[in-house]
Design a protein around this motif. Structure first.
Motif, short mmCIF file in Angstrom:
data_model
loop_
_atom_site.label_atom_id
_atom_site.label_comp_id
_atom_site.label_asym_id
_atom_site.label_seq_id
_atom_site.Cartn_x
_atom_site.Cartn_y
_atom_site.Cartn_z
N VAL A 127 136.70 45.09 -67.98
CA VAL A 127 137.42 45.44 -66.75
C VAL A 127 138.30 44.28 -66.27
N ALA A 128 137.83 43.05 -66.42
CA ALA A 128 138.55 41.85 -65.95
C ALA A 128 138.92 42.00 -64.47
N GLY A 129 140.21 41.81 -64.11
CA GLY A 129 140.61 41.90 -62.70
C GLY A 129 140.40 43.28 -62.12
N GLY A 130 140.63 44.31 -62.92
CA GLY A 130 140.34 45.68 -62.46
C GLY A 130 141.53 46.63 -62.43
N ASP A 131 142.73 46.16 -62.83
CA ASP A 131 143.89 47.07 -62.82
C ASP A 131 143.64 48.31 -63.67
N GLY A 132 142.99 48.11 -64.82
CA GLY A 132 142.74 49.24 -65.72
C GLY A 132 141.77 50.24 -65.10
N LEU A 133 140.73 49.73 -64.46
CA LEU A 133 139.73 50.63 -63.86
C LEU A 133 140.35 51.42 -62.71
N LEU A 134 141.21 50.76 -61.93
CA LEU A 134 141.89 51.48 -60.85
C LEU A 134 142.79 52.57 -61.42
N ILE A 163 137.05 70.33 -62.90
CA ILE A 163 135.73 69.76 -63.24
C ILE A 163 135.56 68.45 -62.46
N ALA A 164 134.36 67.87 -62.51
CA ALA A 164 134.14 66.55 -61.91
C ALA A 164 134.22 65.48 -63.00
N ILE A 165 134.83 64.35 -62.67
CA ILE A 165 134.91 63.25 -63.64
C ILE A 165 134.35 61.98 -62.99
N HIS A 166 133.30 61.44 -63.58
CA HIS A 166 132.70 60.19 -63.10
C HIS A 166 133.32 59.03 -63.89
N VAL A 167 133.70 57.98 -63.15
CA VAL A 167 134.41 56.86 -63.77
C VAL A 167 133.53 55.61 -63.72
N TYR A 168 133.41 54.92 -64.86
CA TYR A 168 132.57 53.72 -64.94
C TYR A 168 133.36 52.58 -65.59
N GLY A 169 133.16 51.38 -65.06
CA GLY A 169 133.74 50.18 -65.65
C GLY A 169 132.62 49.22 -66.00
N PHE A 170 132.49 48.88 -67.30
CA PHE A 170 131.46 47.94 -67.77
C PHE A 170 132.06 46.56 -67.96
N ASP A 171 131.42 45.57 -67.39
CA ASP A 171 131.90 44.20 -67.58
C ASP A 171 130.79 43.22 -67.24
N SER A 172 130.85 42.05 -67.87
CA SER A 172 129.89 41.01 -67.52
C SER A 172 130.09 40.53 -66.08
N GLY A 173 131.35 40.61 -65.62
CA GLY A 173 131.71 40.05 -64.31
C GLY A 173 132.03 38.57 -64.41
N THR A 174 131.62 37.94 -65.49
CA THR A 174 131.80 36.48 -65.62
C THR A 174 132.72 36.13 -66.80
N ASP A 229 136.99 39.02 -59.98
CA ASP A 229 136.68 38.80 -58.56
C ASP A 229 135.97 40.08 -58.11
N VAL A 230 134.64 40.07 -58.20
CA VAL A 230 133.87 41.30 -58.02
C VAL A 230 134.08 41.90 -56.62
N ALA A 231 134.01 41.06 -55.59
CA ALA A 231 134.12 41.58 -54.22
C ALA A 231 135.50 42.20 -54.00
N ARG A 232 136.53 41.53 -54.52
CA ARG A 232 137.90 42.03 -54.33
C ARG A 232 138.07 43.38 -55.02
N LEU A 233 137.57 43.46 -56.24
CA LEU A 233 137.72 44.74 -56.97
C LEU A 233 136.91 45.84 -56.28
N LYS A 234 135.69 45.53 -55.88
CA LYS A 234 134.86 46.58 -55.24
C LYS A 234 135.55 47.12 -53.98
N SER A 235 136.26 46.23 -53.27
CA SER A 235 136.91 46.68 -52.03
C SER A 235 138.07 47.63 -52.32
N ARG A 236 138.57 47.63 -53.56
CA ARG A 236 139.71 48.51 -53.91
C ARG A 236 139.27 49.82 -54.57
N LEU A 237 138.05 49.84 -55.12
CA LEU A 237 137.62 51.04 -55.85
C LEU A 237 137.21 52.14 -54.86
N LYS A 238 137.60 53.37 -55.19
CA LYS A 238 137.24 54.49 -54.30
C LYS A 238 136.00 55.21 -54.83
#
Ligand SMILES: C[S@@+](CC[C@H](N)C(=O)[O-])C[C@H]1O[C@@H](n2cnc3c(N)ncnc32)[C@H](O)[C@@H]1O
Length: 280
Positions: free
Chosen positions: A79-86, A101-112, A135-144
């Protein structure tokens, strides 16, 4: 509709076009695009910044709808910074609405960042431990809606599967390293219930200088295929011709096949040519 498309593309910045299209659909100015494989119209008329994420998600949503699955999962490994996950989150919302249908979205990353390259197979000439920290906090604040799954994939993939996710339909592999990609392939050891019979895949690190059949993701694919008799990962050949798109990502789309999946042989509606009448 084509004239409106041309005007929109000439006048608006690219990232605004999907939102402008939705407004135009709501105002009744244009008809919505039908969800029709291979999504040629969608890709050509409404370009998006990550067409590979969009196409893979649309394929997964289409297959799920055809086979009657009410919900699926789509995954980004790395995921890195998170542009791809967004981006994945946005295209999943679009595809879910189109397919009903419903689509669940997951991003796997070490975070480090990257784990330590082990040997030549991990391309240490390109990458080092700790590259691409998040930047975990920054990305989490952008994910819906997307969920971050943090930790080494060798641990998080089995834990994720133990939780009984909705069947997986599209996977982005962007972990860079051979060793990490092999760990992520644990996702394809899932029980049939956790997989669509065919899973569209995008591999980010298979083209370019010093990538080869004998290191990185390509070697991981070969080793996976060698170790598994009835589950295989193979390139989707000729995609640039099918989509009439001269874009690099069309060479990077693959498909995971679970040949013994109970739904593998069900007709899936991706072949529109059912008759070949005599011409003339
Ligand atoms: C190139 S970056 C991903 C870029 C992202 N997909 C994008 O498009 O912006 C690769 C990521 O893989 C992650 N990664 C590599 N090996 C990993 C492992 N074994 N477990 C978890 N994450 C890993 C790193 O933390 C890094 O953020």
């Amino acid at each position: 509709m084509r004239a409106l498309n041309r005007v929109a593309r000439a006048m608006l910045p690219r990232p605004w076009i999907p939102a402008a299209r939705q407004l135009a659909v709501r105002a009744g100015l244009v008809r919505d695009q039908p969800l029709r494989y291979p999504f040629w119209e969608t890709l050509h008329h409404y370009p998006s910044p990550r067409p590979h994420y969009r196409w893979g998600t649309l394929c997964a949503a289409f297959l799920a709808r055809q086979l009657g699955y009410p919900r699926i999962s789509v995954i980004e490994f790395g995921v890195a910074g998170g542009d791809g996950l967004l981006a994945l989150e946005a295209v999943a919302a679009e595809a879910a609405a189109a397919a009903g249908i419903a689509i669940h979205v997951y991003g796997f990353d070490s975070g480090t960042g990257l784990t330590k390259p082990q040997d030549y197979r991990d391309l240490p000439q390109l990458w080092a431990e700790g590259d691409y920290k998040m930047d975990v906090a920054r990305l989490k604040s952008r994910l819906k809606t997307a969920q971050l799954v943090l930790g080494p994939v060798a641990q998080t993939v089995p834990q994720f599967l133990a939780g009984g996710p909705a069947p997986i339909g599209f996977v982005v592999f962007d972990l860079d390293l051979y060793s990490s990609t092999m760990d992520a392939f644990g996702i394809f050891r899932a029980a049939d219930e956790a997989l669509l019979p065919r899973v569209t895949c995008y591999f980010d690190d298979i083209i370019g200088y010093s990538h080869s059949d004998f290191n990185g993701e390509r070697l991981a694919i070969a080793d996976f295929n060698r170790a598994n008799e009835m589950r295989k990962i193979s390139q989707i050949y000729g995609l640039r011709h099918a989509l009439r798109l001269d874009q690099w990502w069309t060479d990077m789309m693959y498909m995971f096949h679970a040949f013994q999946h109970p739904r593998y042989q069900d007709f899936d509606g991706t072949n529109p040519w059912r008759e070949i009448p005599l011409s003339g």
